[in-house]
Design an enzyme around this catalytic site. Structure first.
Site: not given
Length: 542
Positions: A313, A411
């Site tokens: 992340c 993402e």
């Protein structure tokens, strides 16, 4: 990019030789010991009789069958946890801290076993799996050593000096629900729960379905360290089914995962007026300033973008490089990337391992193909490597990425980074702040003061100077979390344990009361209190 032997070899631990899989490499014939798997999976609260098969991304072979939990099993897990928590809350803080220190030693002693299991389940390179037991040991030691600092009764100022005594207690919330992801299956299964236990709570956790065994090994180690068995309950099953059941029963929720799911969890928590902490998605920027050490920046950029195959992340997907060093930096960054060794292996020495699943591979391929079709240039990588493992994708550098491309703002969560030039540093900061995320950023510069000043203008929860992400993530005393759509709340540090407590103010009043005394009228009382306020100001009192 050099290839590593794709055949998993036993490194010690819970492995036995099994039958070859004719659909995959026949040499990859090692499996997990059945009794070992059974000892772990019996920790799942399950009465359904149903199981779900989990395959290893190393070669696609079956790894284990995980018992599945029902809504009734989740309810039972909370019942057990609540009963255990009542007794646990009366255990001394020193005894709780001692168990964390025993866990610290167990994790270090058993790290080979832990790493084996992580690699089998996730496909990541062994050196990246090594980070996980290290992080749990750091977390356990930090909270054990700072237990009193964070949880002891804290004296506060009373309104009347000497006559009003005020303390703030830290009361455990009760049972904490933790929903953890697959990308760091051992770390994420345990790190948020350790401060919850230390604060006097019980935990019901639902690890991701793809990486249950690493989480179950963590539960086993907790029990071996002395924590009561019912204090840490594990359920297994689809998040869409079990997530609402957990949110509907917990006293606090800790979630790590996608922004879309985090919003649903936040809504469920709001309906029940319970708190939550959410670490969500990111599209993290790395800035290479004109005075950066080019070699150090290129080395750091490789780790920033390709650690755990980009399935991190806090990894970097957007790189902004100053005009003055752009060509030299890109040349060295590309060279380092192309020199990386790739493979799906249990061995040390691999620079980057596999993606975890076909779904993840498909997402990465889709982003790269979309970018190339719309004009982006591939400077390194750019393709899948089924010869090395079913889900291996080369570390990829893209140039010329534009806003109409999917990977520009969405993402990727894979080994893909887009690189951009900048001339003006204010413009670079503005571009770094573009979009809706704000989790982690990195700045490379030989002027530390200037870089730290720049960091204050970047809208991210963590910023690393001359490092990718490790400096903040491994500094357990500092908070870690996101701004904007990257989440709310923080793990680590004081915030990471206080989120699991309710502050309770207790005040003791001596001699006088807050009302007229000794025949004093209300008016006289008002004048006395006014004079007292003026006096306190003159004395410099808060």
């Amino acid at each position: 990019m050099s290839a590593q032997n794709p055949v998993p070899e036993p490194t010690g631990g819970p492995l036995v030789e099994g039958p070859a899989d004719p659909e995959h490499d026949p040499r990859a014939s090692y499996a997990l010991e059945p009794d070992y798997v059974a000892a772990l999976t019996r920790r799942v609260v399950s009465t359904t009789g149903e199981t779900a098969q989990v395959d290893t991304p190393l070669n696609g072979a079956p790894l284990a069958h995980i018992p599945q939990s029902s809504a009734a099993d989740v309810a039972e897990a909370f019942t057990r946890a609540r009963k255990a928590q009542q007794a646990w809350s009366r255990v001394s803080l020193d005894d709780r801290a001692a168990m964390l220190l025993r866990l610290h030693d167990l994790v270090l002693d058993r790290q080979d076993e832990i790493i084996d299991l992580i690699v089998w389940e996730s496909g990541k390179a062994r050196k990246h799996a090594f980070d996980e037991p290290m992080h749990i040991a750091l977390t356990a030691r930090y909270y054990a050593r700072t237990a009193r600092q964070h949880l002891k009764a804290d004296r506060k100022l009373g309104v009347v000096p000497g006559l009003t005594r005020v303390e703030v207690n830290r009361v455990p919330k009760g049972v904490v629900g933790i929903i953890s992801p697959w990308n760091y299956p051992f770390t994420m299964a345990l790190c948020d729960g350790l401060p919850a236990l230390l604060a006097g709570n019980a935990v019901v956790t639902k690890p991701d379905a793809q990486t249950m065994l690493s989480a179950l090994l963590g539960a086993q180690l907790l029990e071996e360290a002395g924590f009561p068995a019912d204090l840490w309950q594990v359920v297994a099953g689809p998040g869409a089914d079990l997530g609402p059941e957990i949110v509907g029963r917990a006293d606090y929720i800790c979630f790590t995962g996608s922004t879309a799911t985090g919003k649903l969890i936040a809504q469920g928590c709001a309906d029940r007026l319970i708190g939550c902490s959410l670490e969500l998605g990111g599209k993290n920027p790395i800035l290479i300033l004109r005075d950066a050490d080019i070699d150090k920046a290129a080395e750091g950029a490789v780790r920033a973008a390709f650690s755990n195959a980009g399935q991190l992340c806090v990894s970097m997907e957007r790189m902004f490089v100053a005009d003055q060093v752009y060509d030299r930096f890109v040349e060295r960054f590309v060279a380092r990337t192309e020199a990386m060794s790739l493979g799906a292996s249990l061995d040390w020495g691999t620079d980057m391992g596999s993606l975890i699943s076909q779904q993840q591979l498909d997402a990465v391929v889709r982003h790269v193909e979309d970018a190339v079709a719309k004009g982006a240039r591939v400077l390194a990588g750019g393709k899948a490597r089924p010869d090395l493992g079913p889900y291996v994708f080369e570390p990829t550098i893209l140039e010329g990425v534009s806003p109409d491309m999917t990977c520009f703002g969405e993402e990727t969560f894979g080994p893909v980074i887009s690189i951009y030039r900048f001339h003006d540093e204010a413009d670079a900061v503005a571009r770094a702040n573009d979009g809706e995320y704000g989790l982690n950023a990195s700045i490379y510069s030989q002027d530390g003061s200037r870089a730290r000043a720049m960091a204050r203008h970047i809208k991210c929860g963590t910023v690393n100077i001359n490092e990718a992400f490790g400096a903040t993530f491994a500094s357990i005393d500092s908070p870690m979390g996101g701004m904007r759509q990257s989440g709310m709340g923080r793990r680590q540090g004081a915030e990471g344990i206080h989120r699991y407590t309710e502050p309770q103010a207790v005040a003791t009043q001596r001699l006088i009361r807050f009302a007229p005394m000794f025949g004093m009228s209300d008016e006289a009382y008002g004048k006395v209190m006014t004079a007292n306020l003026r006096l306190m100001k003159k004395l410099g009192r808060a």
